[in-house]
Design a protein around this motif. Structure first.
Motif, PDB file in Angstrom:
ATOM      1  N   GLU A   4       0.843  -1.187   0.000  1.00 17.59           N
ATOM      2  CA  GLU A   4       0.000   0.000   0.000  1.00 17.59           C
ATOM      3  C   GLU A   4       0.885   1.246   0.000  1.00 17.59           C
ATOM      4  OE1 GLU A   4      -3.394   2.175   2.764  1.00 17.59           O
ATOM      5  OE2 GLU A   4      -2.588   0.235   3.370  1.00 17.59           O
ATOM      6  N   PRO A   5       0.596   2.228  -0.847  1.00 14.54           N
ATOM      7  CA  PRO A   5       1.455   3.414  -0.908  1.00 14.54           C
ATOM      8  C   PRO A   5       1.199   4.372   0.259  1.00 14.54           C
ATOM      9  CG  PRO A   5      -0.339   3.649  -2.457  1.00 14.54           C
ATOM     10  CD  PRO A   5      -0.454   2.263  -1.867  1.00 14.54           C
ATOM     11  N   ARG A   7       0.340   7.986   1.104  1.00 11.94           N
ATOM     12  CA  ARG A   7      -0.357   9.039   0.362  1.00 11.94           C
ATOM     13  C   ARG A   7      -0.124  10.397   1.019  1.00 11.94           C
ATOM     14  NH1 ARG A   7      -3.223   4.891   1.070  1.00 11.94           N
ATOM     15  NH2 ARG A   7      -4.496   5.737   2.729  1.00 11.94           N
ATOM     16  N   THR A   9      -1.536  14.089   0.651  1.00 14.06           N
ATOM     17  CA  THR A   9      -2.648  14.790   0.006  1.00 14.06           C
ATOM     18  C   THR A   9      -2.960  16.094   0.728  1.00 14.06           C
ATOM     19  OG1 THR A   9      -4.272  13.616   1.365  1.00 14.06           O
ATOM     20  CG2 THR A   9      -3.720  12.633  -0.763  1.00 14.06           C
ATOM     21  N   ALA A  65       8.092  13.335  -0.674  1.00 12.86           N
ATOM     22  CA  ALA A  65       7.782  12.268  -1.622  1.00 12.86           C
ATOM     23  C   ALA A  65       9.042  11.791  -2.340  1.00 12.86           C
ATOM     24  CB  ALA A  65       6.746  12.753  -2.631  1.00 12.86           C
ATOM     25  N   THR A  69      10.529   8.057  -1.982  1.00  4.62           N
ATOM     26  CA  THR A  69      10.706   7.273  -3.205  1.00  4.62           C
ATOM     27  C   THR A  69      12.153   6.790  -3.323  1.00  4.62           C
ATOM     28  OG1 THR A  69       8.952   8.519  -4.287  1.00  4.62           O
ATOM     29  CG2 THR A  69      10.453   7.314  -5.713  1.00  4.62           C
ATOM     30  N   SER A  74       6.646   3.151  -1.737  1.00  2.00           N
ATOM     31  CA  SER A  74       5.656   3.484  -2.750  1.00  2.00           C
ATOM     32  C   SER A  74       4.905   4.721  -2.253  1.00  2.00           C
ATOM     33  CB  SER A  74       4.700   2.307  -2.944  1.00  2.00           C
ATOM     34  OG  SER A  74       3.704   2.638  -3.861  1.00  2.00           O
ATOM     35  N   VAL A  75       4.914   5.798  -3.053  1.00  2.00           N
ATOM     36  CA  VAL A  75       4.344   7.071  -2.622  1.00  2.00           C
ATOM     37  C   VAL A  75       3.369   7.586  -3.671  1.00  2.00           C
ATOM     38  CG1 VAL A  75       4.866   9.450  -1.956  1.00  2.00           C
ATOM     39  CG2 VAL A  75       6.474   7.639  -1.399  1.00  2.00           C
ATOM     40  N   ASP A  76       2.201   8.030  -3.217  1.00  2.00           N
ATOM     41  CA  ASP A  76       1.241   8.736  -4.069  1.00  2.00           C
ATOM     42  C   ASP A  76       1.206  10.184  -3.612  1.00  2.00           C
ATOM     43  OD1 ASP A  76       0.514   6.556  -5.580  1.00  2.00           O
ATOM     44  OD2 ASP A  76      -1.286   6.108  -4.433  1.00  2.00           O
ATOM     45  N   LEU A  77       1.699  11.094  -4.449  1.00  2.00           N
ATOM     46  CA  LEU A  77       1.686  12.526  -4.141  1.00  2.00           C
ATOM     47  C   LEU A  77       0.561  13.168  -4.928  1.00  2.00           C
ATOM     48  CD1 LEU A  77       3.032  14.987  -2.760  1.00  2.00           C
ATOM     49  CD2 LEU A  77       4.455  15.187  -4.797  1.00  2.00           C
ATOM     50  N   ASP A  78      -0.299  13.893  -4.234  1.00  2.00           N
ATOM     51  CA  ASP A  78      -1.393  14.619  -4.876  1.00  2.00           C
ATOM     52  C   ASP A  78      -0.798  15.535  -5.952  1.00  2.00           C
ATOM     53  OD1 ASP A  78      -3.682  16.004  -5.534  1.00  2.00           O
ATOM     54  OD2 ASP A  78      -4.036  16.807  -3.529  1.00  2.00           O
ATOM     55  N   ARG A  82       2.606  18.936  -6.260  1.00  2.00           N
ATOM     56  CA  ARG A  82       3.892  18.827  -6.951  1.00  2.00           C
ATOM     57  C   ARG A  82       4.472  20.231  -7.131  1.00  2.00           C
ATOM     58  NH1 ARG A  82       7.486  15.114  -7.330  1.00  2.00           N
ATOM     59  NH2 ARG A  82       5.854  13.583  -7.572  1.00  2.00           N
TER      60      ARG A  82
END
Length: 116
Positions: A4-5, A7, A9, A65, A69, A74-78, A82
């Motif tokens: 699972e990343p 997150r 946000t 992030a 990384t 595992s990273v989810d960046l909104d 960015r």
């Protein structure tokens, strides 16, 4: 590490939050990037401080992030977090040419030391 990343946000109130499987090392990376941790009944709440401006928040969220990384998380960046890369926002400095680095004579009227 989990599949699972992690997150990062922006919440409804405008705060930048971190959710997901954050272990001790990931928490230390986030702390280094400026995130604060607040204990709750069901774990911890990790977020950036309020009122430091969207540009600052975006830079620190992107930095976090990138560091996570690089550490193979595992990273989810909104996408709204960015930061603009420095190359796109700053003009490129002109390169020094070889002629700028060659020896030149002293200006006229400059006293010279006598050699012995």
């Amino acid at each position: 590490m989990s599949d699972e990343p992690i997150r990062i946000t922006r919440g409804q109130g405008g705060e930048v939050d971190v959710e997901g499987p954050v272990d001790g090392f990931a928490a230390s990376v986030l702390k280094r990037a400026g995130f604060d941790t607040y204990p709750q009944l069901r774990g911890v709440w990790i977020r950036l401080p309020f009122d430091l401006g969207r540009t600052w928040e975006n830079e620190h969220a992107t930095w976090a992030a990138d560091m996570l990384t690089a550490a193979r998380y595992s990273v989810d960046l909104d996408p709204g977090l960015r930061a603009v890369p420095p190359a796109a926002s700053a003009p490129v400095a002109p390169r020094r040419t070889k002629t700028a680095m060659t020896a030149q004579s002293a200006p006229v009227g400059t006293p010279r030391l006598r050699q012995r």
